[in-house]
Design a protein around this motif. Structure first.
Motif, mmCIF file in Angstrom:
data_model
loop_
_atom_site.group_PDB
_atom_site.id
_atom_site.type_symbol
_atom_site.label_atom_id
_atom_site.label_comp_id
_atom_site.label_asym_id
_atom_site.label_seq_id
_atom_site.Cartn_x
_atom_site.Cartn_y
_atom_site.Cartn_z
ATOM 1 N N LEU A 67 26.195 29.474 26.114
ATOM 2 C CA LEU A 67 27.516 30.017 26.447
ATOM 3 C C LEU A 67 28.645 29.144 25.907
ATOM 4 C CD1 LEU A 67 26.984 31.449 30.051
ATOM 5 C CD2 LEU A 67 26.533 32.473 27.822
ATOM 6 N N THR A 97 29.316 30.645 22.707
ATOM 7 C CA THR A 97 30.067 31.909 22.728
ATOM 8 C C THR A 97 31.536 31.649 23.070
ATOM 9 O OG1 THR A 97 29.687 32.596 25.011
ATOM 10 C CG2 THR A 97 28.012 33.219 23.430
ATOM 11 N N LEU A 98 31.799 30.626 23.873
ATOM 12 C CA LEU A 98 33.211 30.305 24.137
ATOM 13 C C LEU A 98 33.886 29.843 22.845
ATOM 14 C CD1 LEU A 98 33.109 28.498 27.616
ATOM 15 C CD2 LEU A 98 33.682 30.875 27.104
ATOM 16 N N GLY A 149 36.963 37.297 36.026
ATOM 17 C CA GLY A 149 36.389 36.332 35.099
ATOM 18 C C GLY A 149 37.344 36.027 33.965
ATOM 19 N N ALA A 157 35.632 35.396 39.089
ATOM 20 C CA ALA A 157 34.301 35.894 39.467
ATOM 21 C C ALA A 157 33.157 34.937 39.113
ATOM 22 C CB ALA A 157 34.060 37.227 38.756
ATOM 23 N N LEU A 159 28.514 30.455 37.187
ATOM 24 C CA LEU A 159 29.235 29.901 36.033
ATOM 25 C C LEU A 159 30.499 29.180 36.499
ATOM 26 C CD1 LEU A 159 28.847 32.725 33.332
ATOM 27 C CD2 LEU A 159 27.458 30.667 33.681
HETATM 28 O O1 T3D Z 1 28.815 34.818 28.686
HETATM 29 C C1 T3D Z 1 29.679 34.190 28.089
HETATM 30 O O2 T3D Z 1 29.950 34.420 26.903
HETATM 31 C C2 T3D Z 1 30.457 33.148 28.832
HETATM 32 C C3 T3D Z 1 31.750 33.676 29.225
HETATM 33 C C4 T3D Z 1 31.922 34.237 30.450
HETATM 34 C C5 T3D Z 1 33.205 34.826 30.819
HETATM 35 C C6 T3D Z 1 33.154 35.700 32.045
HETATM 36 O O3 T3D Z 1 34.026 36.505 32.153
HETATM 37 S S1 T3D Z 1 31.926 35.468 33.206
HETATM 38 C C7 T3D Z 1 32.385 36.657 34.460
HETATM 39 C C8 T3D Z 1 31.874 38.019 34.134
HETATM 40 N N1 T3D Z 1 32.446 39.039 34.994
HETATM 41 C C9 T3D Z 1 32.045 39.245 36.242
HETATM 42 O O4 T3D Z 1 31.211 38.537 36.785
HETATM 43 C C10 T3D Z 1 32.644 40.437 36.945
HETATM 44 C C11 T3D Z 1 31.577 41.486 37.171
HETATM 45 N N2 T3D Z 1 32.150 42.679 37.755
HETATM 46 C C12 T3D Z 1 32.470 42.767 39.056
HETATM 47 O O5 T3D Z 1 32.308 41.848 39.821
HETATM 48 C C13 T3D Z 1 33.008 44.090 39.516
HETATM 49 O O6 T3D Z 1 32.664 45.077 38.602
HETATM 50 C C14 T3D Z 1 34.566 44.067 39.679
HETATM 51 C C15 T3D Z 1 34.924 43.223 40.914
HETATM 52 C C16 T3D Z 1 35.270 43.552 38.442
HETATM 53 C C17 T3D Z 1 35.051 45.517 39.956
HETATM 54 O O7 T3D Z 1 34.316 46.073 41.004
HETATM 55 P P1 T3D Z 1 34.370 47.656 41.264
HETATM 56 O O8 T3D Z 1 33.585 47.907 42.500
HETATM 57 O O9 T3D Z 1 35.788 48.096 41.219
HETATM 58 O O10 T3D Z 1 33.673 48.327 39.994
HETATM 59 P P2 T3D Z 1 32.110 48.375 39.655
HETATM 60 O O11 T3D Z 1 31.509 49.598 40.219
HETATM 61 O O12 T3D Z 1 31.467 47.082 39.966
HETATM 62 O O13 T3D Z 1 32.157 48.489 38.035
HETATM 63 C C18 T3D Z 1 32.413 49.737 37.411
HETATM 64 C C19 T3D Z 1 31.484 49.820 36.214
HETATM 65 O O14 T3D Z 1 31.796 48.762 35.313
HETATM 66 C C20 T3D Z 1 30.027 49.612 36.630
HETATM 67 O O15 T3D Z 1 29.233 50.368 35.742
HETATM 68 P P3 T3D Z 1 28.408 51.660 36.285
HETATM 69 O O16 T3D Z 1 27.559 51.189 37.409
HETATM 70 O O17 T3D Z 1 29.471 52.612 36.743
HETATM 71 O O18 T3D Z 1 27.644 52.117 35.092
HETATM 72 C C21 T3D Z 1 29.819 48.154 36.344
HETATM 73 O O19 T3D Z 1 28.493 47.812 36.110
HETATM 74 C C22 T3D Z 1 30.646 47.965 35.093
HETATM 75 N N3 T3D Z 1 31.061 46.568 34.943
HETATM 76 C C23 T3D Z 1 31.990 45.915 35.667
HETATM 77 N N4 T3D Z 1 32.089 44.662 35.257
HETATM 78 C C24 T3D Z 1 31.192 44.508 34.261
HETATM 79 C C25 T3D Z 1 30.533 45.727 34.072
HETATM 80 N N5 T3D Z 1 29.590 45.887 33.149
HETATM 81 C C26 T3D Z 1 29.267 44.799 32.411
HETATM 82 N N6 T3D Z 1 29.873 43.614 32.544
HETATM 83 C C27 T3D Z 1 30.826 43.427 33.453
HETATM 84 N N7 T3D Z 1 31.441 42.230 33.539
#
Ligand code: T3D
Length: 262
Positions: A80, A83-84, A112, A135, A141
């Protein structure tokens, strides 16, 4: 193929709309490259005098697409750090270095790296329903995309640590109250306010605005003496610009200035 970043240039405002709404605009490689290309264009194209960053659908950006990090697919753990270096950090640096205003309209959840890219922008407006989530701790992470730097500077250690360690959502109005963003606005008014702000900045004295951005950013690490010297140097440059001459002339002639950005 659907474009992962929609781009328009109107009245000097380059609008970049993250466009993977079904994944809450989380980053895949294509979206990384498209966003970076947009910011690079803003650096190179004199027609661009302000940038407006926003998201399509109900979210702003949910950070990294975790589907691309699925450990169940097997293989070695991804590097990672690499990737950053390859994707996030160049874009963050380009936003900070761009000597033109970057406005962010946070239309929904920013999680995130999505939250931290918003915080790297110069002026952040958010819909009242939007929330900011560090997040990272939920998936083991650490805050990246400049978040550890900007949160600590903007909020101080107590709030920065609490947000990063708990991953508790921070609603837009509280974020504004804490000084983390400029304003929380009614959801329906977000885009019109953001476009009006970006358009008015794009019609401004771009060179002077760019130097102002640099000056404020450099203040974080400069001593007062260094900052006074920098103000002297940049004021010298601003004072020689066409827009400064136009601004003063317009004031004396009691009319609206017509800035050209030079
Ligand atoms: O890896 C590297 O390169 C290092 C760098 C890392 C940088 C980062 O950003 S690490 C952090 C990554 N992000 C997260 O951990 C956030 C993950 N998402 C969530 O926690 C929630 O989705 C939210 C709080 C943002 C929103 O929640 P909610 O309930 O409003 O929506 P949901 O139902 O969770 O999401 C809607 C759809 O978007 C859902 O897909 P589906 O089930 O309808 O097909 C969900 O899976 C998708 N989605 C949301 N966030 C992500 C995602 N898909 C892939 N990656 C995501 N980050």
């Amino acid at each position: 193929m659907t474009e992962t970043v929609l781009t328009t240039l109107v009245d000097g405002v380059l609008t970049l709309t993250l466009n993977r709404p079904e994944k809450l605009n989380s980053f895949n490689e294509d979206m990384h490259l498209a966003l970076r290309a947009g910011i690079e264009r803003a650096h190179a194209d004199p027609e661009v005098r302000a940038v407006l960053l926003t998201g399509s659908g109900r979210g702003f950006c949910a950070g990294q697409d975790l589907g691309d990090r699925d450990p169940r697919k097997g293989g070695p753990a991804p590097d990672l750090g690499q990737t950053l270096d390859t994707f996030y950090n160049p874009t963050l640096r380009l936003i900070r270095k761009l000597e033109k205003p970057v406005i962010c309209a946070v239309n929904g959840v920013a999680a995130g790296a999505g939250a931290n890219i918003a915080l790297a922008c110069d002026i952040v407006l958010a819909a009242k329903s939007a929330k900011f989530i560090q997040a990272f701790s939920k998936i083991g992470l650490i805050p990246d995309a400049g978040g550890s730097w900007s949160l600590a500077r903007i909020l101080g250690e107590p709030r920065a640590k609490a947000l990063a360690l708990t991953a508790e959502p921070l609603m837009a109005e509280k974020a504004a109250e804490w000084g983390m963003i400029w304003k929380a606005v009614d959801d329906e008014a977000l885009m019109s306010e953001a476009v009006a702000l970006a358009t008015s900045l794009a019609a401004g004295p771009t060179l002077g605005l760019g130097l102002t951005k640099r000056l404020i950013q450099d203040a974080a690490t400069n001593s007062l003496d260094q900052q006074l010297d920098l103000e002297r140097d940049l004021q010298r440059q601003a004072g020689r610009s066409k827009d400064s001459a136009e601004g003063v002339t317009a004031f004396l002639e009691k009319r609206k200035p017509e800035f050209t950005g030079q």
